[in-house]
Design a protein around this motif. Structure first.
Motif, PDB file in Angstrom:
ATOM      1  N   ALA A 163       0.808  -1.214   0.000  1.00 34.17           N
ATOM      2  CA  ALA A 163       0.000   0.000   0.000  1.00 34.17           C
ATOM      3  C   ALA A 163       0.845   1.270   0.000  1.00 34.17           C
ATOM      4  O   ALA A 163       0.815   2.059  -0.947  1.00 34.17           O
ATOM      5  N   LEU A 164       1.616   1.468   1.057  1.00 34.90           N
ATOM      6  CA  LEU A 164       2.176   2.806   1.299  1.00 34.90           C
ATOM      7  C   LEU A 164       3.131   3.329   0.237  1.00 34.90           C
ATOM      8  O   LEU A 164       3.092   4.513  -0.087  1.00 34.90           O
ATOM      9  N   SER A 165       3.965   2.468  -0.304  1.00 37.22           N
ATOM     10  CA  SER A 165       4.897   2.959  -1.317  1.00 37.22           C
ATOM     11  C   SER A 165       4.259   2.982  -2.702  1.00 37.22           C
ATOM     12  O   SER A 165       4.918   3.298  -3.688  1.00 37.22           O
ATOM     13  N   TYR A 166       2.962   2.633  -2.765  1.00 36.56           N
ATOM     14  CA  TYR A 166       2.293   2.479  -4.062  1.00 36.56           C
ATOM     15  C   TYR A 166       0.983   3.271  -4.144  1.00 36.56           C
ATOM     16  O   TYR A 166       0.085   2.909  -4.891  1.00 36.56           O
ATOM     17  N   LEU A 167       0.903   4.357  -3.383  1.00 43.10           N
ATOM     18  CA  LEU A 167      -0.352   5.112  -3.360  1.00 43.10           C
ATOM     19  C   LEU A 167      -0.613   5.827  -4.681  1.00 43.10           C
ATOM     20  O   LEU A 167      -1.758   6.110  -5.031  1.00 43.10           O
ATOM     21  N   ASP A 168       0.468   6.106  -5.426  1.00 43.27           N
ATOM     22  CA  ASP A 168       0.265   6.697  -6.767  1.00 43.27           C
ATOM     23  C   ASP A 168      -0.482   5.709  -7.670  1.00 43.27           C
ATOM     24  O   ASP A 168      -1.329   6.100  -8.480  1.00 43.27           O
ATOM     25  N   ILE A 169      -0.175   4.426  -7.483  1.00 48.35           N
ATOM     26  CA  ILE A 169      -0.841   3.403  -8.302  1.00 48.35           C
ATOM     27  C   ILE A 169      -2.328   3.321  -7.910  1.00 48.35           C
ATOM     28  O   ILE A 169      -3.208   3.214  -8.762  1.00 48.35           O
ATOM     29  N   VAL A 170      -2.574   3.395  -6.603  1.00 45.75           N
ATOM     30  CA  VAL A 170      -3.968   3.348  -6.136  1.00 45.75           C
ATOM     31  C   VAL A 170      -4.754   4.498  -6.774  1.00 45.75           C
ATOM     32  O   VAL A 170      -5.862   4.301  -7.301  1.00 45.75           O
ATOM     33  N   ARG A 171      -4.167   5.667  -6.765  1.00 46.33           N
ATOM     34  CA  ARG A 171      -4.839   6.834  -7.352  1.00 46.33           C
ATOM     35  C   ARG A 171      -5.058   6.663  -8.859  1.00 46.33           C
ATOM     36  O   ARG A 171      -6.141   6.930  -9.385  1.00 46.33           O
ATOM     37  N   ASP A 172      -4.027   6.166  -9.554  1.00 47.61           N
ATOM     38  CA  ASP A 172      -4.174   5.933 -11.004  1.00 47.61           C
ATOM     39  C   ASP A 172      -5.324   4.973 -11.280  1.00 47.61           C
ATOM     40  O   ASP A 172      -6.137   5.199 -12.172  1.00 47.61           O
ATOM     41  N   VAL A 173      -5.359   3.894 -10.516  1.00 47.40           N
ATOM     42  CA  VAL A 173      -6.394   2.883 -10.753  1.00 47.40           C
ATOM     43  C   VAL A 173      -7.772   3.473 -10.428  1.00 47.40           C
ATOM     44  O   VAL A 173      -8.727   3.311 -11.180  1.00 47.40           O
ATOM     45  N   ARG A 174      -7.833   4.216  -9.294  1.00 52.01           N
ATOM     46  CA  ARG A 174      -9.118   4.831  -8.916  1.00 52.01           C
ATOM     47  C   ARG A 174      -9.674   5.709 -10.027  1.00 52.01           C
ATOM     48  O   ARG A 174     -10.873   5.755 -10.292  1.00 52.01           O
ATOM     49  N   GLU A 175      -8.766   6.426 -10.695  1.00 53.09           N
ATOM     50  CA  GLU A 175      -9.239   7.341 -11.733  1.00 53.09           C
ATOM     51  C   GLU A 175      -9.664   6.617 -13.000  1.00 53.09           C
ATOM     52  O   GLU A 175     -10.390   7.172 -13.813  1.00 53.09           O
ATOM     53  N   ARG A 176      -9.210   5.384 -13.155  1.00 52.30           N
ATOM     54  CA  ARG A 176      -9.529   4.654 -14.381  1.00 52.30           C
ATOM     55  C   ARG A 176     -10.676   3.676 -14.245  1.00 52.30           C
ATOM     56  O   ARG A 176     -11.345   3.363 -15.215  1.00 52.30           O
ATOM     57  N   VAL A 177     -10.849   3.071 -13.058  1.00 53.40           N
ATOM     58  CA  VAL A 177     -11.838   1.991 -12.997  1.00 53.40           C
ATOM     59  C   VAL A 177     -12.914   2.278 -11.964  1.00 53.40           C
ATOM     60  O   VAL A 177     -12.695   3.032 -11.013  1.00 53.40           O
ATOM     61  N   ASN A 178     -14.052   1.650 -12.161  1.00 49.49           N
ATOM     62  CA  ASN A 178     -15.174   1.908 -11.267  1.00 49.49           C
ATOM     63  C   ASN A 178     -15.514   0.742 -10.356  1.00 49.49           C
ATOM     64  O   ASN A 178     -16.442   0.831  -9.559  1.00 49.49           O
ATOM     65  N   ILE A 179     -14.783  -0.375 -10.468  1.00 49.96           N
ATOM     66  CA  ILE A 179     -15.048  -1.463  -9.528  1.00 49.96           C
ATOM     67  C   ILE A 179     -14.265  -1.178  -8.235  1.00 49.96           C
ATOM     68  O   ILE A 179     -13.365  -0.335  -8.213  1.00 49.96           O
ATOM     69  N   PRO A 180     -14.625  -1.845  -7.144  1.00 49.97           N
ATOM     70  CA  PRO A 180     -13.956  -1.553  -5.873  1.00 49.97           C
ATOM     71  C   PRO A 180     -12.468  -1.894  -5.889  1.00 49.97           C
ATOM     72  O   PRO A 180     -12.033  -2.813  -6.585  1.00 49.97           O
ATOM     73  N   ILE A 181     -11.736  -1.125  -5.089  1.00 51.99           N
ATOM     74  CA  ILE A 181     -10.287  -1.325  -4.975  1.00 51.99           C
ATOM     75  C   ILE A 181      -9.949  -1.680  -3.533  1.00 51.99           C
ATOM     76  O   ILE A 181     -10.404  -1.030  -2.589  1.00 51.99           O
ATOM     77  N   CYS A 182      -9.101  -2.689  -3.408  1.00 52.34           N
ATOM     78  CA  CYS A 182      -8.587  -3.072  -2.092  1.00 52.34           C
ATOM     79  C   CYS A 182      -7.088  -2.767  -2.078  1.00 52.34           C
ATOM     80  O   CYS A 182      -6.427  -2.888  -3.111  1.00 52.34           O
ATOM     81  N   VAL A 183      -6.555  -2.340  -0.936  1.00 51.99           N
ATOM     82  CA  VAL A 183      -5.092  -2.270  -0.805  1.00 51.99           C
ATOM     83  C   VAL A 183      -4.666  -3.195   0.329  1.00 51.99           C
ATOM     84  O   VAL A 183      -5.404  -3.396   1.296  1.00 51.99           O
ATOM     85  N   TYR A 184      -3.483  -3.725   0.173  1.00 50.52           N
ATOM     86  CA  TYR A 184      -2.937  -4.608   1.206  1.00 50.52           C
ATOM     87  C   TYR A 184      -1.828  -3.856   1.936  1.00 50.52           C
ATOM     88  O   TYR A 184      -0.781  -3.577   1.377  1.00 50.52           O
ATOM     89  N   ASN A 185      -2.129  -3.493   3.163  1.00 48.83           N
ATOM     90  CA  ASN A 185      -1.177  -2.830   4.052  1.00 48.83           C
ATOM     91  C   ASN A 185      -0.283  -3.962   4.594  1.00 48.83           C
ATOM     92  O   ASN A 185      -0.605  -4.582   5.592  1.00 48.83           O
ATOM     93  N   VAL A 186       0.832  -4.209   3.902  1.00 46.96           N
ATOM     94  CA  VAL A 186       1.540  -5.488   4.090  1.00 46.96           C
ATOM     95  C   VAL A 186       2.373  -5.561   5.368  1.00 46.96           C
ATOM     96  O   VAL A 186       2.571  -4.571   6.077  1.00 46.96           O
ATOM     97  N   SER A 187       2.894  -6.756   5.572  1.00 47.56           N
ATOM     98  CA  SER A 187       3.587  -7.080   6.817  1.00 47.56           C
ATOM     99  C   SER A 187       4.742  -6.134   7.148  1.00 47.56           C
ATOM    100  O   SER A 187       4.905  -5.730   8.296  1.00 47.56           O
TER     101      SER A 187
END
Ligand code: PBG
Length: 322
Positions: A247-271
């Motif tokens: 999750a944390l080092s990849y929040l730009d990817i989360v934002r990119d995906v959010r802007e492109r797709v309308n299905i739900p997004i999950c992030v994994y706040n990893v170990s």
């Protein structure tokens, strides 16, 4: 004249009225590690406050998840024996399959997600069938199909393939549908990066690769556009939810995906993200609660709908205290 932005920050009443993002315990998914054996509740040294549970002791943690009203759970199994093709992963009597049945007995409504992968079950620790020095994609699909089907049969609500083989979402969807499990959802680890932040998990799940690494199937951390290609492909193959991990080092990817797709997004706040906060807090360097809440809100702000986090139980307690 200048704008007095501070008017809307003056007290908690107005701050909460203008707050753009919120975290709810119902947004959280709690990972649970199940082991063979009896009467085991053993703390995982790399993941403070998380445990290895034997099936007979699962009621304790399930009661807590229910009572705290966490959104769902994701199950990881640690079998007592491993082999080249991870056969315990699709054994209808395997550790995960029995765990699912046990949890269903305790509570018929709890939302059960299962991690579909082979690395905890293979003797070499890779996420698929190894041939020579690499994982054979198409052969692995057959095994992933069997694993997902056995989870569905046992009573899982959703399967989450985390192996990063090409074509697995469509393959799994077909098998589930052919067998009548059209209601079982698929959450795909779509953009799963080859990350050193998984270190503590591999200790918890005893799943480190015995040779080489996962760069031949997990994504290169340097790539941004490629994540969109992976996400689009998984949606076309039938994914109900896409995941970005870590999750944390990849929040730009989360934002990119959010802007492109309308299905739900999950992030994994990893170990590794969890362990960094835990150890800094233990050493008195940061305030665990505040740092955790800030990290989680950043994931939602970036566009995530739900978060898998080892902090889920604690967060739920903190939210109640407010
Ligand atoms: C299985 C899997 C892994 C994680 C979730 N599922 C390990 C890996 O890919 O090496 C990592 C989770 C975490 O670090 O919290 N493939």
């Amino acid at each position: 004249m200048f704008r007095r932005g501070r008017r809307l920050r003056e007290n908690e009443k107005i701050r909460s009225l203008v707050r753009e993002t919120n975290i709810s315990k119902r947004d959280l998914i709690f990972p649970i590690f199940v082991v063979e054996g009896e009467n085991i509740k053993k703390e995982i040294s790399s993941l403070a406050g998380n445990y290895h549970w034997s099936i007979d002791r699962l009621p304790e943690v399930i009661e807590e998840v229910k009572e705290k009203e966490i959104g769902g759970i994701i199950l990881f199994g640690i079998p007592s024996s491993k082999d080249l093709c991870g056969s315990e992963a699709y054994n209808d009597n395997g550790v995960i399959q029995r765990a699912i049945k046990k949890i269903r007995e305790i509570d018929k409504d709890i939302y059960i997600i299962t991690d579909v992968c082979m690395c905890e079950y293979t003797s070499h620790g890779h996420c698929g069938i190894v041939e020579g020095s690499e994982v054979n994609n198409d052969k692995t699909l057959e095994y992933l199909g069997k694993i997902a089907l056995s989870h569905a049969k046992a009573g899982a609500n959703m399967v989450a393939p985390s192996d990063m083989m090409d074509g697995r979402v469509g393959y799994i969807r077909n098998i589930l549908d052919e067998n009548g499990y059209y209601k079982v959802a698929i959450m795909s680890y779509s953009a799963k990066y080859c990350s050193a932040f998984y270190g503590p998990f591999r200790e918890a799940a005893n799943s480190a690769p015995q040779f080489g690494d996962r760069r031949g199937y997990q994504m290169d951390p340097a790539n941004r556009r490629e994540a969109l290609v992976e996400v689009e492909e998984d949606i076309n193959e039938g994914a109900d939810i896409v995941m970005i991990k870590p999750a944390l080092s990849y929040l730009d990817i989360v934002r990119d995906v959010r802007e492109r797709v309308n299905i739900p997004i999950c992030v994994y706040n990893v170990s590794g993200e969890f362990a960094m906060i835990k150890s800094a807090a233990k050493n008195g360097l940061i305030d665990e609660k505040r740092v955790t809440m800030e990290a989680l809100i950043s994931m939602k702000r970036a566009g995530a709908d739900m978060i898998i986090t080892y902090h889920a139980l604690e967060v739920s307690k903190w939210l109640e205290e407010e």
